[in-house]
Design an enzyme around this catalytic site. Structure first.
Site, PDB file in Angstrom:
ATOM      1  N   ARG A 151      38.819  26.142   5.488  1.00 39.29           N
ATOM      2  CA  ARG A 151      39.953  25.658   6.298  1.00 39.29           C
ATOM      3  C   ARG A 151      39.461  24.600   7.007  1.00 39.29           C
ATOM      4  NH1 ARG A 151      39.706  31.622   7.095  1.00 39.29           N
ATOM      5  NH2 ARG A 151      41.692  32.518   5.976  1.00 39.29           N
ATOM      6  N   LYS A 175      39.588  33.057  11.029  1.00 39.06           N
ATOM      7  CA  LYS A 175      40.755  33.898  11.549  1.00 39.06           C
ATOM      8  C   LYS A 175      40.386  34.967  12.118  1.00 39.06           C
ATOM      9  CE  LYS A 175      44.682  32.019   9.026  1.00 39.06           C
ATOM     10  NZ  LYS A 175      45.935  32.213   8.232  1.00 39.06           N
ATOM     11  N   HIS A 273      44.327  21.713   3.236  1.00 41.89           N
ATOM     12  CA  HIS A 273      44.608  22.953   2.542  1.00 41.89           C
ATOM     13  C   HIS A 273      44.575  23.144   1.253  1.00 41.89           C
ATOM     14  CE1 HIS A 273      44.489  27.019   4.373  1.00 41.89           C
ATOM     15  NE2 HIS A 273      45.163  27.653   3.421  1.00 41.89           N
ATOM     16  N   ARG A 276      41.483  23.540  -0.419  1.00 44.02           N
ATOM     17  CA  ARG A 276      40.975  24.839  -0.464  1.00 44.02           C
ATOM     18  C   ARG A 276      41.568  25.685  -1.744  1.00 44.02           C
ATOM     19  NH1 ARG A 276      39.561  29.270   3.098  1.00 44.02           N
ATOM     20  NH2 ARG A 276      41.154  30.879   3.204  1.00 44.02           N
ATOM     21  N   HIS A 299      39.633  35.792   3.135  1.00 43.26           N
ATOM     22  CA  HIS A 299      41.030  36.539   3.236  1.00 43.26           C
ATOM     23  C   HIS A 299      40.746  38.250   3.829  1.00 43.26           C
ATOM     24  CE1 HIS A 299      43.068  33.555   0.405  1.00 43.26           C
ATOM     25  NE2 HIS A 299      42.877  33.233   1.684  1.00 43.26           N
ATOM     26  N   TYR A 308      46.259  32.909  -6.209  1.00 46.77           N
ATOM     27  CA  TYR A 308      45.440  31.995  -7.301  1.00 46.77           C
ATOM     28  C   TYR A 308      45.333  32.368  -8.583  1.00 46.77           C
ATOM     29  CZ  TYR A 308      44.327  30.017  -2.508  1.00 46.77           C
ATOM     30  OH  TYR A 308      44.328  29.861  -1.388  1.00 46.77           O
TER      31      TYR A 308
END
Length: 327
Positions: A151, A175, A273, A276, A299, A308
């Site tokens: 990110r 995150k 992004h 990514r 994730h 994806y």
């Protein structure tokens, strides 16, 4: 307890106990402040908010044109807030339990083709060939964004000790302040090596020179104000530096990617992004398993990574229609 006091206590809980990212805490806090404004001045105590207040709040957001994802996030914020309030004895019942969130629209991310990415990165390498510090930095930034699928906030948060060129890995903080180690390839390692040997020292030297000039004072004898860095933070051990030697800002990276990727042939992906997204899709196209891609992207849920697979499937169907004689 007053609503504003409860919101302040809850956001502090999110930041200090649950260790959510500052952006998430700000978004959830903003949502609840909007709720407080909607029910004011009739309701000031958190215990007096009921389901009808919450439905009115969500309805107003929809009527104002808010996206379904925004309304869904607001619903999630309300549920988390009132679950916390119930646990801490601020309310006797949770009014958000019957609040229905709209289903989010499932949109496929914009993805650049492998050929487009090759063109972008080759052009960045050509610009860096003359040793310009900013061109060396930009080349390394693009290679790492795509090569490690990080990110933009993770990239800008890297310190100079977070990259291991020998092992070709980077330690990033994602995150929820969760650290993970991500790999990157030979081209990214080469670009980073050139930037660390030539580009970064030159940017640091430029910062030192600016400070010396600033300390000398202006012509009228008044002291000059020191130049701030791109992100407004102390330079410290930042890996990627701005033009004045401070930590590189996310806005600078957005501008860079939009400028160089936006002109790529066949590419509709123009933000950091999107690199990514492109990296994840190309990994799956190349045979990587979903769990490995999930771990690399950081994730929490496999369901987030599964988007994806849909992108790859869309490409497969398109190829089939073009190539198969019975399509």
């Amino acid at each position: 307890m007053r609503i504003d006091e409860a919101i302040a206590a809850w956001t502090a809980h999110l930041a200090d106990v649950r260790r959510l990212s500052p952006a998430t805490v700000r978004a959830y806090g903003s949502d609840l402040v909007d709720l407080a404004a909607t029910v004011a001045p009739a309701v000031t105590d958190v215990a007096d908010i009921d389901l009808e207040h919450l439905r009115e709040w969500a309805w107003r957001a929809t009527q104002s044109g808010a996206a379904r994802a925004t309304v869904a996030r607001r619903t999630a914020a309300a549920r988390a807030f009132f679950a916390w309030a119930l646990e801490n004895g601020l309310v006797e019942t949770d009014p958000s339990l019957r609040l229905i969130a709209p289903k989010r629209a499932r949109t496929l991310p914009a993805v650049a083709s492998a050929a487009s990415m090759r063109e972008v990165l080759d052009a960045a390498a050509a610009r860096a060939a003359d040793g310009d510090p900013l061109a060396l930095r930009d080349h390394a930034v693009l290679e790492l964004l795509y090569g490690a699928a990080v990110r933009v906030s993770e990239l800008c948060g890297l310190d100079d000790g977070d990259v291991d060129l020998g092992r070709r890995t980077a330690r990033v903080r994602g995150k929820g302040s969760k650290d993970r180690v991500v790999p990157f390839g030979g081209p990214a390692a080469t670009a980073l090596d050139a930037y660390l040997r030539v580009g970064r020292p030159a940017l640091l030297a430029g910062m030192a020179d600016t400070k010396r000039r600033g300390a000398g004072g202006a012509a009228d004898g008044t002291a000059r104000r020191p130049q701030s860095d791109d992100a407004g933070r102390t330079p410290g051990p930042a890996l990627f530096l701005g033009a004045r030697g401070g930590r590189l800002s996310t806005r600078t990276v957005y501008d860079l990617v939009s400028r160089v990727v936006g002109g790529a042939v066949g590419s509709s992906a123009t933000g950091p992004h999107a690199l990514r997204h492109s990296a994840a899709t190309h990994l799956l196209d190349g045979g990587a398993d979903l769990r490995s891609v999930q771990e690399m992207l950081g994730h929490a849920s496999l369901g987030t990574t599964q988007i994806y697979t849909h992108v790859s499937s869309e490409r497969l169907v398109s190829t089939y229609k073009l190539a198969h004689p019975r399509a």
